[in-house]
Design an enzyme around this catalytic site. Structure first.
Site, PDB file in Angstrom:
ATOM      1  N   TYR A  91       0.831  -1.217   0.000  1.00 20.76           N
ATOM      2  CA  TYR A  91       0.000   0.000   0.000  1.00 20.76           C
ATOM      3  C   TYR A  91       0.863   1.263   0.000  1.00 20.76           C
ATOM      4  O   TYR A  91       0.612   2.216  -0.746  1.00 20.76           O
ATOM      5  CB  TYR A  91      -0.904  -0.056   1.233  1.00 20.76           C
ATOM      6  CG  TYR A  91      -1.901   1.067   1.384  1.00 20.76           C
ATOM      7  CD1 TYR A  91      -3.116   1.044   0.695  1.00 20.76           C
ATOM      8  CD2 TYR A  91      -1.656   2.131   2.255  1.00 20.76           C
ATOM      9  CE1 TYR A  91      -4.046   2.067   0.863  1.00 20.76           C
ATOM     10  CE2 TYR A  91      -2.575   3.143   2.424  1.00 20.76           C
ATOM     11  CZ  TYR A  91      -3.772   3.111   1.734  1.00 20.76           C
ATOM     12  OH  TYR A  91      -4.684   4.114   1.906  1.00 20.76           O
ATOM     13  N   LYS A  93       0.916   4.119  -2.864  1.00 24.16           N
ATOM     14  CA  LYS A  93       0.538   5.509  -2.577  1.00 24.16           C
ATOM     15  C   LYS A  93       1.694   6.483  -2.857  1.00 24.16           C
ATOM     16  O   LYS A  93       1.449   7.647  -3.209  1.00 24.16           O
ATOM     17  CB  LYS A  93       0.047   5.638  -1.135  1.00 24.16           C
ATOM     18  CG  LYS A  93      -1.305   4.960  -0.890  1.00 24.16           C
ATOM     19  CD  LYS A  93      -2.360   5.374  -1.899  1.00 24.16           C
ATOM     20  CE  LYS A  93      -3.781   5.169  -1.398  1.00 24.16           C
ATOM     21  NZ  LYS A  93      -4.793   5.484  -2.432  1.00 24.16           N
TER      22      LYS A  93
HETATM   23  P1  NAP Z   1     -13.233   2.066   1.504  1.00 23.37           P
HETATM   24  O1  NAP Z   1     -14.299   2.491   2.447  1.00 23.37           O
HETATM   25  O2  NAP Z   1     -12.720   0.671   1.580  1.00 23.37           O
HETATM   26  O3  NAP Z   1     -13.737   2.379   0.013  1.00 23.37           O
HETATM   27  C1  NAP Z   1     -12.977   2.050  -1.103  1.00 23.37           C
HETATM   28  C2  NAP Z   1     -13.912   1.828  -2.267  1.00 23.37           C
HETATM   29  O4  NAP Z   1     -13.126   1.473  -3.414  1.00 23.37           O
HETATM   30  C3  NAP Z   1     -14.902   0.671  -2.021  1.00 23.37           C
HETATM   31  O5  NAP Z   1     -16.199   1.064  -2.376  1.00 23.37           O
HETATM   32  C4  NAP Z   1     -14.358  -0.416  -2.929  1.00 23.37           C
HETATM   33  O6  NAP Z   1     -15.350  -1.287  -3.438  1.00 23.37           O
HETATM   34  C5  NAP Z   1     -13.772   0.394  -4.059  1.00 23.37           C
HETATM   35  N1  NAP Z   1     -12.866  -0.417  -4.842  1.00 23.37           N
HETATM   36  C6  NAP Z   1     -11.927  -1.300  -4.393  1.00 23.37           C
HETATM   37  N2  NAP Z   1     -11.318  -1.902  -5.419  1.00 23.37           N
HETATM   38  C7  NAP Z   1     -11.870  -1.407  -6.548  1.00 23.37           C
HETATM   39  C8  NAP Z   1     -11.651  -1.647  -7.929  1.00 23.37           C
HETATM   40  N3  NAP Z   1     -10.743  -2.549  -8.353  1.00 23.37           N
HETATM   41  N4  NAP Z   1     -12.390  -0.967  -8.828  1.00 23.37           N
HETATM   42  C9  NAP Z   1     -13.325  -0.080  -8.420  1.00 23.37           C
HETATM   43  N5  NAP Z   1     -13.578   0.192  -7.122  1.00 23.37           N
HETATM   44  C10 NAP Z   1     -12.854  -0.470  -6.191  1.00 23.37           C
HETATM   45  O7  NAP Z   1     -11.957   2.997   1.632  1.00 23.37           O
HETATM   46  P2  NAP Z   1     -11.815   4.554   2.006  1.00 23.37           P
HETATM   47  O8  NAP Z   1     -11.279   4.626   3.380  1.00 23.37           O
HETATM   48  O9  NAP Z   1     -13.032   5.300   1.633  1.00 23.37           O
HETATM   49  O10 NAP Z   1     -10.604   4.957   1.027  1.00 23.37           O
HETATM   50  C11 NAP Z   1     -10.768   5.703  -0.174  1.00 23.37           C
HETATM   51  C12 NAP Z   1      -9.399   6.096  -0.700  1.00 23.37           C
HETATM   52  O11 NAP Z   1      -8.724   6.891   0.280  1.00 23.37           O
HETATM   53  C13 NAP Z   1      -8.483   4.901  -0.993  1.00 23.37           C
HETATM   54  O12 NAP Z   1      -7.688   5.170  -2.118  1.00 23.37           O
HETATM   55  C14 NAP Z   1      -7.630   4.837   0.260  1.00 23.37           C
HETATM   56  O13 NAP Z   1      -6.408   4.188   0.016  1.00 23.37           O
HETATM   57  C15 NAP Z   1      -7.462   6.316   0.567  1.00 23.37           C
HETATM   58  N6  NAP Z   1      -7.095   6.600   1.963  1.00 23.37           N
HETATM   59  C16 NAP Z   1      -7.924   6.254   2.995  1.00 23.37           C
HETATM   60  C17 NAP Z   1      -7.530   6.546   4.290  1.00 23.37           C
HETATM   61  C18 NAP Z   1      -8.391   6.213   5.497  1.00 23.37           C
HETATM   62  O14 NAP Z   1      -7.933   6.465   6.627  1.00 23.37           O
HETATM   63  N7  NAP Z   1      -9.605   5.700   5.338  1.00 23.37           N
HETATM   64  C19 NAP Z   1      -6.298   7.154   4.542  1.00 23.37           C
HETATM   65  C20 NAP Z   1      -5.477   7.480   3.457  1.00 23.37           C
HETATM   66  C21 NAP Z   1      -5.887   7.198   2.175  1.00 23.37           C
HETATM   67  P3  NAP Z   1     -15.649  -2.677  -2.673  1.00 23.37           P
HETATM   68  O15 NAP Z   1     -16.195  -2.302  -1.342  1.00 23.37           O
HETATM   69  O16 NAP Z   1     -16.608  -3.378  -3.558  1.00 23.37           O
HETATM   70  O17 NAP Z   1     -14.304  -3.372  -2.565  1.00 23.37           O
END
Ligand code: NAP
Length: 252
Positions: free
Chosen positions: A154, A158
Protein backbone atom coordinates in the site's frame (compact mmCIF):
# COMPACT_ATOMS: atom_id res chain seq x y z
CA UNK A 1 -24.95 29.04 -8.29
CA UNK A 2 -22.75 26.08 -7.42
CA UNK A 3 -19.00 25.91 -8.08
CA UNK A 4 -19.53 22.89 -10.32
CA UNK A 5 -22.68 23.88 -12.21
CA UNK A 6 -22.47 22.43 -15.72
CA UNK A 7 -19.47 20.24 -14.84
CA UNK A 8 -19.32 16.45 -15.05
CA UNK A 9 -17.23 14.35 -12.67
CA UNK A 10 -16.27 10.70 -12.33
CA UNK A 11 -15.27 9.38 -8.91
CA UNK A 12 -13.85 5.85 -8.57
CA UNK A 13 -14.54 3.74 -5.49
CA UNK A 14 -17.51 5.98 -4.71
CA UNK A 15 -19.88 3.27 -3.49
CA UNK A 16 -18.90 4.02 0.11
CA UNK A 17 -16.45 5.82 2.37
CA UNK A 18 -14.36 8.76 1.18
CA UNK A 19 -15.37 8.30 -2.48
CA UNK A 20 -19.08 8.48 -1.62
CA UNK A 21 -18.38 11.66 0.39
CA UNK A 22 -16.50 13.22 -2.54
CA UNK A 23 -19.25 12.31 -5.04
CA UNK A 24 -21.93 13.79 -2.75
CA UNK A 25 -19.92 16.98 -2.20
CA UNK A 26 -19.28 17.58 -5.92
CA UNK A 27 -22.95 16.88 -6.68
CA UNK A 28 -24.15 19.21 -3.91
CA UNK A 29 -22.23 22.01 -5.64
CA UNK A 30 -23.77 21.30 -9.03
CA UNK A 31 -21.68 18.58 -10.74
CA UNK A 32 -23.31 15.63 -12.49
CA UNK A 33 -21.39 12.64 -11.13
CA UNK A 34 -20.47 9.22 -12.49
CA UNK A 35 -20.25 7.05 -9.37
CA UNK A 36 -17.91 4.18 -10.24
CA UNK A 37 -17.37 1.22 -7.95
CA UNK A 38 -16.36 -2.44 -8.15
CA UNK A 39 -19.64 -3.15 -6.37
CA UNK A 40 -22.35 -2.14 -8.85
CA UNK A 41 -25.09 -2.18 -6.16
CA UNK A 42 -23.08 0.16 -3.92
CA UNK A 43 -22.47 2.47 -6.90
CA UNK A 44 -26.21 2.55 -7.63
CA UNK A 45 -27.13 3.24 -3.97
CA UNK A 46 -24.59 6.04 -3.76
CA UNK A 47 -25.92 7.57 -7.01
CA UNK A 48 -29.49 7.18 -5.77
CA UNK A 49 -28.68 9.04 -2.55
CA UNK A 50 -27.34 11.93 -4.66
CA UNK A 51 -30.43 11.93 -6.86
CA UNK A 52 -32.72 11.89 -3.80
CA UNK A 53 -30.86 14.94 -2.46
CA UNK A 54 -31.66 16.78 -5.71
CA UNK A 55 -28.42 16.11 -7.59
CA UNK A 56 -27.57 14.26 -10.79
CA UNK A 57 -25.63 10.99 -10.75
CA UNK A 58 -25.30 7.66 -12.48
CA UNK A 59 -23.99 4.50 -10.81
CA UNK A 60 -21.50 2.40 -12.76
CA UNK A 61 -20.12 -1.01 -11.78
CA UNK A 62 -16.51 -1.29 -13.01
CA UNK A 63 -13.11 -2.59 -11.93
CA UNK A 64 -10.44 0.12 -12.18
CA UNK A 65 -7.79 -2.51 -12.94
CA UNK A 66 -9.57 -3.43 -16.20
CA UNK A 67 -8.66 -1.26 -19.18
CA UNK A 68 -11.81 -2.32 -20.99
CA UNK A 69 -14.02 -1.66 -17.95
CA UNK A 70 -12.53 1.77 -17.30
CA UNK A 71 -12.80 2.84 -20.95
CA UNK A 72 -16.45 1.74 -21.02
CA UNK A 73 -17.17 3.62 -17.77
CA UNK A 74 -15.69 6.85 -19.14
CA UNK A 75 -17.63 6.45 -22.39
CA UNK A 76 -20.84 5.91 -20.39
CA UNK A 77 -20.28 9.07 -18.33
CA UNK A 78 -19.60 11.16 -21.43
CA UNK A 79 -22.64 9.70 -23.22
CA UNK A 80 -25.12 9.89 -20.30
CA UNK A 81 -23.96 13.00 -18.48
CA UNK A 82 -22.82 15.00 -21.51
CA UNK A 83 -19.04 15.30 -21.06
CA UNK A 84 -16.26 14.98 -18.50
CA UNK A 85 -14.37 17.69 -16.58
CA UNK A 86 -13.34 16.27 -13.19
CA UNK A 87 -11.70 12.91 -12.43
CA UNK A 88 -11.17 11.62 -8.89
CA UNK A 89 -9.01 8.49 -8.57
CA UNK A 90 -10.15 7.22 -5.18
CA UNK A 91 -10.73 3.44 -5.47
CA UNK A 92 -8.56 1.54 -3.05
CA UNK A 93 -7.98 -1.63 -1.04
CA UNK A 94 -5.61 -2.81 1.65
CA UNK A 95 -4.00 -6.25 2.02
CA UNK A 96 -1.73 -5.54 4.99
CA UNK A 97 0.96 -7.89 6.20
CA UNK A 98 4.59 -7.79 7.27
CA UNK A 99 6.61 -8.05 4.09
CA UNK A 100 8.09 -11.47 4.90
CA UNK A 101 4.51 -12.83 5.10
CA UNK A 102 3.04 -10.76 2.25
CA UNK A 103 2.00 -12.86 -0.74
CA UNK A 104 3.06 -11.82 -4.23
CA UNK A 105 -0.65 -11.79 -5.15
CA UNK A 106 -1.46 -9.28 -2.38
CA UNK A 107 1.46 -7.09 -3.41
CA UNK A 108 0.39 -7.10 -7.07
CA UNK A 109 -3.32 -6.58 -6.32
CA UNK A 110 -2.79 -3.49 -4.16
CA UNK A 111 -0.41 -1.97 -6.73
CA UNK A 112 -2.94 -2.76 -9.47
CA UNK A 113 -5.96 -1.13 -7.82
CA UNK A 114 -4.20 2.06 -6.69
CA UNK A 115 -1.56 2.64 -9.34
CA UNK A 116 -2.68 0.83 -12.49
CA UNK A 117 -6.26 1.97 -11.70
CA UNK A 118 -5.20 5.61 -11.42
CA UNK A 119 -3.21 5.31 -14.66
CA UNK A 120 -6.06 3.64 -16.58
CA UNK A 121 -8.79 6.09 -15.52
CA UNK A 122 -6.54 9.10 -16.10
CA UNK A 123 -5.54 7.78 -19.52
CA UNK A 124 -9.13 7.12 -20.56
CA UNK A 125 -10.30 10.52 -19.30
CA UNK A 126 -7.48 12.67 -20.68
CA UNK A 127 -8.65 12.09 -24.27
CA UNK A 128 -11.74 14.17 -23.47
CA UNK A 129 -10.02 16.68 -21.21
CA UNK A 130 -7.22 17.42 -23.69
CA UNK A 131 -9.71 17.86 -26.52
CA UNK A 132 -11.70 20.44 -24.55
CA UNK A 133 -8.57 22.07 -23.10
CA UNK A 134 -9.90 21.85 -19.52
CA UNK A 135 -9.77 19.33 -16.73
CA UNK A 136 -9.24 18.68 -13.05
CA UNK A 137 -7.72 15.40 -11.85
CA UNK A 138 -7.43 14.60 -8.15
CA UNK A 139 -5.74 11.43 -6.90
CA UNK A 140 -5.93 9.83 -3.47
CA UNK A 141 -2.53 9.12 -1.95
CA UNK A 142 -1.99 8.52 1.77
CA UNK A 143 0.15 9.40 4.73
CA UNK A 144 1.37 5.80 4.34
CA UNK A 145 3.36 6.91 1.26
CA UNK A 146 6.01 8.00 3.78
CA UNK A 147 6.32 4.37 4.93
CA UNK A 148 4.08 2.32 7.19
CA UNK A 149 4.73 -0.95 8.99
CA UNK A 150 2.73 -3.83 7.47
CA UNK A 151 1.94 -1.89 4.31
CA UNK A 152 4.87 -2.47 1.89
CA UNK A 153 2.33 -2.88 -0.93
CA UNK A 154 0.00 0.00 0.00
CA UNK A 155 2.78 2.46 0.91
CA UNK A 156 4.57 1.74 -2.38
CA UNK A 157 1.35 2.23 -4.34
CA UNK A 158 0.54 5.51 -2.58
CA UNK A 159 4.08 6.83 -3.10
CA UNK A 160 3.64 5.87 -6.75
CA UNK A 161 0.44 7.92 -6.88
CA UNK A 162 2.42 11.00 -5.80
CA UNK A 163 4.98 10.47 -8.60
CA UNK A 164 2.21 9.79 -11.10
CA UNK A 165 0.47 13.01 -10.04
CA UNK A 166 3.61 15.10 -10.50
CA UNK A 167 4.29 13.56 -13.92
CA UNK A 168 0.73 13.84 -15.23
CA UNK A 169 0.70 17.50 -14.10
CA UNK A 170 3.78 18.18 -16.27
CA UNK A 171 2.31 16.45 -19.31
CA UNK A 172 -1.28 17.69 -19.09
CA UNK A 173 -0.71 21.24 -17.83
CA UNK A 174 -0.31 22.71 -21.35
CA UNK A 175 -3.87 21.54 -22.09
CA UNK A 176 -5.53 23.40 -19.21
CA UNK A 177 -5.58 20.32 -16.99
CA UNK A 178 -4.39 20.34 -13.38
CA UNK A 179 -3.43 17.17 -11.51
CA UNK A 180 -3.13 17.11 -7.72
CA UNK A 181 -3.19 14.56 -4.90
CA UNK A 182 -4.65 14.45 -1.41
CA UNK A 183 -2.85 12.36 1.21
CA UNK A 184 -5.29 11.62 4.03
CA UNK A 185 -4.23 10.61 7.50
CA UNK A 186 -6.68 8.58 9.63
CA UNK A 187 -10.19 8.82 8.18
CA UNK A 188 -12.98 6.80 9.83
CA UNK A 189 -14.29 4.44 7.10
CA UNK A 190 -14.67 0.70 6.54
CA UNK A 191 -10.98 0.65 5.56
CA UNK A 192 -9.79 1.88 8.98
CA UNK A 193 -12.41 -0.28 10.74
CA UNK A 194 -10.91 -3.32 8.99
CA UNK A 195 -7.44 -2.28 10.20
CA UNK A 196 -8.78 -2.01 13.77
CA UNK A 197 -10.32 -5.48 13.61
CA UNK A 198 -7.10 -6.93 12.18
CA UNK A 199 -5.33 -5.57 15.27
CA UNK A 200 -8.02 -7.16 17.48
CA UNK A 201 -9.58 -3.80 18.43
CA UNK A 202 -13.03 -2.33 18.31
CA UNK A 203 -13.08 0.38 15.55
CA UNK A 204 -14.30 3.09 17.98
CA UNK A 205 -11.61 2.24 20.50
CA UNK A 206 -9.04 2.33 17.68
CA UNK A 207 -10.29 5.79 16.62
CA UNK A 208 -10.09 7.07 20.20
CA UNK A 209 -6.48 5.92 20.52
CA UNK A 210 -5.57 7.38 17.12
CA UNK A 211 -7.19 10.73 18.02
CA UNK A 212 -4.86 11.09 21.02
CA UNK A 213 -1.87 11.18 18.62
CA UNK A 214 -3.42 13.72 16.24
CA UNK A 215 -2.81 17.42 16.99
CA UNK A 216 -6.47 18.42 16.38
CA UNK A 217 -7.46 15.52 18.69
CA UNK A 218 -9.94 13.80 16.39
CA UNK A 219 -9.88 11.41 13.48
CA UNK A 220 -10.94 12.63 10.03
CA UNK A 221 -14.20 12.12 8.18
CA UNK A 222 -14.91 11.63 4.46
CA UNK A 223 -16.23 15.24 4.46
CA UNK A 224 -12.79 16.52 5.56
CA UNK A 225 -11.28 14.97 2.42
CA UNK A 226 -14.19 15.91 0.14
CA UNK A 227 -13.72 19.61 1.02
CA UNK A 228 -10.08 19.53 -0.14
CA UNK A 229 -10.85 17.51 -3.27
CA UNK A 230 -13.56 20.06 -4.12
CA UNK A 231 -10.98 22.86 -3.88
CA UNK A 232 -8.54 21.08 -6.23
CA UNK A 233 -11.48 20.33 -8.57
CA UNK A 234 -12.64 23.95 -8.65
CA UNK A 235 -11.94 26.46 -11.39
CA UNK A 236 -10.25 28.82 -8.89
CA UNK A 237 -7.50 26.23 -8.23
CA UNK A 238 -6.27 26.58 -11.81
CA UNK A 239 -2.74 27.64 -10.81
CA UNK A 240 -2.27 24.74 -8.38
CA UNK A 241 -0.89 21.59 -10.03
CA UNK A 242 1.44 18.68 -9.31
CA UNK A 243 0.88 19.07 -5.56
CA UNK A 244 0.18 16.58 -2.79
CA UNK A 245 -1.67 18.01 0.20
CA UNK A 246 -1.53 16.08 3.47
CA UNK A 247 -4.89 16.22 5.25
CA UNK A 248 -4.28 14.60 8.59
CA UNK A 249 -5.13 16.90 11.47
CA UNK A 250 -1.60 18.25 11.72
CA UNK A 251 0.46 15.07 12.12
CA UNK A 252 4.09 15.27 11.05
P1 NAP B 1 -13.23 2.07 1.50
O1 NAP B 1 -14.30 2.49 2.45
O2 NAP B 1 -12.72 0.67 1.58
O3 NAP B 1 -13.74 2.38 0.01
C1 NAP B 1 -12.98 2.05 -1.10
C2 NAP B 1 -13.91 1.83 -2.27
O4 NAP B 1 -13.13 1.47 -3.41
C3 NAP B 1 -14.90 0.67 -2.02
O5 NAP B 1 -16.20 1.06 -2.38
C4 NAP B 1 -14.36 -0.42 -2.93
O6 NAP B 1 -15.35 -1.29 -3.44
C5 NAP B 1 -13.77 0.39 -4.06
N1 NAP B 1 -12.87 -0.42 -4.84
C6 NAP B 1 -11.93 -1.30 -4.39
N2 NAP B 1 -11.32 -1.90 -5.42
C7 NAP B 1 -11.87 -1.41 -6.55
C8 NAP B 1 -11.65 -1.65 -7.93
N3 NAP B 1 -10.74 -2.55 -8.35
N4 NAP B 1 -12.39 -0.97 -8.83
C9 NAP B 1 -13.32 -0.08 -8.42
N5 NAP B 1 -13.58 0.19 -7.12
C10 NAP B 1 -12.85 -0.47 -6.19
O7 NAP B 1 -11.96 3.00 1.63
P2 NAP B 1 -11.82 4.55 2.01
O8 NAP B 1 -11.28 4.63 3.38
O9 NAP B 1 -13.03 5.30 1.63
O10 NAP B 1 -10.60 4.96 1.03
C11 NAP B 1 -10.77 5.70 -0.17
C12 NAP B 1 -9.40 6.10 -0.70
O11 NAP B 1 -8.72 6.89 0.28
C13 NAP B 1 -8.48 4.90 -0.99
O12 NAP B 1 -7.69 5.17 -2.12
C14 NAP B 1 -7.63 4.84 0.26
O13 NAP B 1 -6.41 4.19 0.02
C15 NAP B 1 -7.46 6.32 0.57
N6 NAP B 1 -7.09 6.60 1.96
C16 NAP B 1 -7.92 6.25 2.99
C17 NAP B 1 -7.53 6.55 4.29
C18 NAP B 1 -8.39 6.21 5.50
O14 NAP B 1 -7.93 6.46 6.63
N7 NAP B 1 -9.60 5.70 5.34
C19 NAP B 1 -6.30 7.15 4.54
C20 NAP B 1 -5.48 7.48 3.46
C21 NAP B 1 -5.89 7.20 2.17
P3 NAP B 1 -15.65 -2.68 -2.67
O15 NAP B 1 -16.19 -2.30 -1.34
O16 NAP B 1 -16.61 -3.38 -3.56
O17 NAP B 1 -14.30 -3.37 -2.57
Amino acid sequence: MGRFDGRVAIVSGAGQGIGAGIAARLASEGAAVGVLDLNADAASSSAEAITLAGGTAVGIGADVTSEEGVNAAVDQVVRELGGLDIVVNNAGITRDNMLFKMSVEDFDLVLAVHLRGTFLLTKAAQRHLVEQRYGRIVNLSSRSALGNRGQANYASAKAGVIAFTATAALELGPFGITVNAVAPGYIATDMTAATARRLGMDPEEHQKLAAEQIPVRRVGTPDDIAAVVAFFASEEAGYVSGQTLHVNGGQR
